[in-house]
Scaffold this active site. Structure first.
Site, PDB file in Angstrom:
ATOM      1  N   HIS A  53       0.856  -1.191   0.000  1.00  0.00           N
ATOM      2  CA  HIS A  53       0.000   0.000   0.000  1.00  0.00           C
ATOM      3  C   HIS A  53       0.893   1.241   0.000  1.00  0.00           C
ATOM      4  O   HIS A  53       2.053   1.187   0.418  1.00  0.00           O
ATOM      5  CB  HIS A  53      -0.902   0.010   1.233  1.00  0.00           C
ATOM      6  CG  HIS A  53      -1.958  -1.041   1.207  1.00  0.00           C
ATOM      7  ND1 HIS A  53      -3.066  -0.991   2.029  1.00  0.00           N
ATOM      8  CD2 HIS A  53      -2.094  -2.180   0.481  1.00  0.00           C
ATOM      9  CE1 HIS A  53      -3.837  -2.039   1.812  1.00  0.00           C
ATOM     10  NE2 HIS A  53      -3.254  -2.782   0.866  1.00  0.00           N
ATOM     11  N   GLU A  55       1.000   3.847   1.884  1.00  0.00           N
ATOM     12  CA  GLU A  55       1.527   4.240   3.194  1.00  0.00           C
ATOM     13  C   GLU A  55       2.671   3.335   3.628  1.00  0.00           C
ATOM     14  O   GLU A  55       3.704   3.825   4.110  1.00  0.00           O
ATOM     15  CB  GLU A  55       0.413   4.211   4.255  1.00  0.00           C
ATOM     16  CG  GLU A  55      -0.736   5.162   3.996  1.00  0.00           C
ATOM     17  CD  GLU A  55      -1.866   4.564   3.166  1.00  0.00           C
ATOM     18  OE1 GLU A  55      -2.962   5.155   3.165  1.00  0.00           O
ATOM     19  OE2 GLU A  55      -1.663   3.511   2.515  1.00  0.00           O
ATOM     20  N   CYS A  83      -5.895   2.081   5.816  1.00  0.00           N
ATOM     21  CA  CYS A  83      -6.564   0.855   6.250  1.00  0.00           C
ATOM     22  C   CYS A  83      -5.979   0.440   7.602  1.00  0.00           C
ATOM     23  O   CYS A  83      -4.963   0.991   8.038  1.00  0.00           O
ATOM     24  CB  CYS A  83      -6.370  -0.245   5.206  1.00  0.00           C
ATOM     25  SG  CYS A  83      -4.687  -0.894   5.152  1.00  0.00           S
ATOM     26  N   CYS A  86      -2.216  -0.270   7.455  1.00  0.00           N
ATOM     27  CA  CYS A  86      -1.402   0.934   7.298  1.00  0.00           C
ATOM     28  C   CYS A  86      -1.430   1.795   8.560  1.00  0.00           C
ATOM     29  O   CYS A  86      -0.411   2.379   8.931  1.00  0.00           O
ATOM     30  CB  CYS A  86      -1.866   1.726   6.079  1.00  0.00           C
ATOM     31  SG  CYS A  86      -1.527   0.866   4.515  1.00  0.00           S
TER      32      CYS A  86
END
Length: 157
Positions: A53, A55, A83, A86
């Site tokens: 992801h 992040e 999420c 993250c």
């Protein structure tokens, strides 16, 4: 904490870069003071890595650049609310704050398999000291989802 929209604009640029590369619509920038430490967009499909992801990728890059896993004094700007994975990575990295635009609920409405836990809920329930600043450039960050849908990148994981 002073929120600087210019950093969210950089996260938006990073997200657009990812969309052009065939990735999903998420971008992140980590800053310390007034200096950009790292930037990243989602790389899940390219890297065949469900944890890639924006992040997490930005945190990995910041840690390598600063040669530490302690990112105290840093803030992450993310185009979308992180999420749970993250958020946990931001907490473990000891980031001072998470600044985001679109909500995790907006991503879920597009079909992304998001867990319905907001960052504020995770902060409260987990006792995290991380500051959570929602809704920065919300309209612009939500438009990234529309851009992604229009160019036919509607692949979902």
């Amino acid at each position: 904490m002073r929120v600087e929209r210019r950093f969210m604009r950089l996260a938006i640029q990073e997200c657009r870069k990812g969309i052009r590369a065939g990735q999903s619509p998420f971008g992140a920038v980590i800053v310390r003071g007034s200096r950009v430490v790292s930037r990243a967009h989602n790389g899940v499909w390219k890297e065949t890595d469900i944890t890639a992801h924006a992040e997490v990728r930005a945190i990995r890059r910041a840690c390598r650049k600063l040669k530490t896993i302690d990112l105290s004094g840093c803030v992450i700007y993310s185009t979308c609310e992180p999420c749970p994975m993250c958020f946990a990575a931001c907490h473990w990295a000891k980031l001072d704050a998470i600044v985001f635009g679109a909500t995790i609920a907006a991503a879920a409405r597009l079909g992304f398999s998001e867990l319905s836990l907001s960052n504020r809920e995770m902060k409260r329930e987990g006792g995290s000291p991380i500051e959570v600043v929602p809704g920065v450039l919300k309209k612009e960050t939500r438009q990234l989802f529309e851009v992604w849908e229009k160019i036919g990148k509607g692949r979902l994981y």
